[in-house]
Motif scaffolding. Sequence first.
Motif, PDB file in Angstrom:
ATOM      1  N   ASN A   1       0.718   3.986  -2.974  1.00 32.47           N
ATOM      2  CA  ASN A   1       0.427   5.387  -2.689  1.00 32.47           C
ATOM      3  C   ASN A   1       1.477   6.299  -3.315  1.00 32.47           C
ATOM      4  O   ASN A   1       1.149   7.293  -3.953  1.00 32.47           O
TER       5      ASN A   1
ATOM      6  N   PRO B   1       0.813  -1.220   0.000  1.00 31.90           N
ATOM      7  CA  PRO B   1       0.000   0.000   0.000  1.00 31.90           C
ATOM      8  C   PRO B   1       0.850   1.274   0.000  1.00 31.90           C
ATOM      9  O   PRO B   1       0.498   2.245  -0.682  1.00 31.90           O
ATOM     10  N   GLN B   2       1.952   1.279   0.728  1.00 27.23           N
ATOM     11  CA  GLN B   2       2.827   2.450   0.750  1.00 27.23           C
ATOM     12  C   GLN B   2       3.403   2.719  -0.639  1.00 27.23           C
ATOM     13  O   GLN B   2       3.413   3.855  -1.112  1.00 27.23           O
TER      14      GLN B   2
ATOM     15  N   HIS C   1      -4.858   2.116   3.844  1.00 28.42           N
ATOM     16  CA  HIS C   1      -3.738   3.068   3.937  1.00 28.42           C
ATOM     17  C   HIS C   1      -4.317   4.484   3.965  1.00 28.42           C
ATOM     18  O   HIS C   1      -4.897   4.941   2.988  1.00 28.42           O
TER      19      HIS C   1
END
Length: 132
Positions: A49, A45-46, A76
Amino acid sequence: MFWRRRDRVRNAERVGPDGSGGARFTFRAMPSEAELRRAAETGSPQALNQYGVKLRIDGRLEEAVEVLTPAAEAGHQDATANLALTLLSLGRGEEAAAWFERNGPMGEAMARRIRERRDEDDAPGSPGRPAH
């Protein structure tokens, strides 16, 4: 309290002859799009993003939505906010409001403002709508 702030400023200004001490900053180059894409392919997810933000900055909003959605669905928080902002930029206010609502009190406030603005725009006599 003021004296603590003053001491922090003084300590930050102290720099030894070798350049040590004082405020320390680390600068890194922005990863390339290829590096961000490879990281996003892991499904993190990081990483999704970060890649989605890069796409958004580059004006590739539809692609950014596709990349940010899985990260936001995974919970997130930054991706949720970035997805909502991207959807808002695309004029998809209701979808943006739904994503903002997932981001706690501040997000709920944003969602409320989006919906209030929509209601104002839909009111008879508003610039977007003729009076009856």
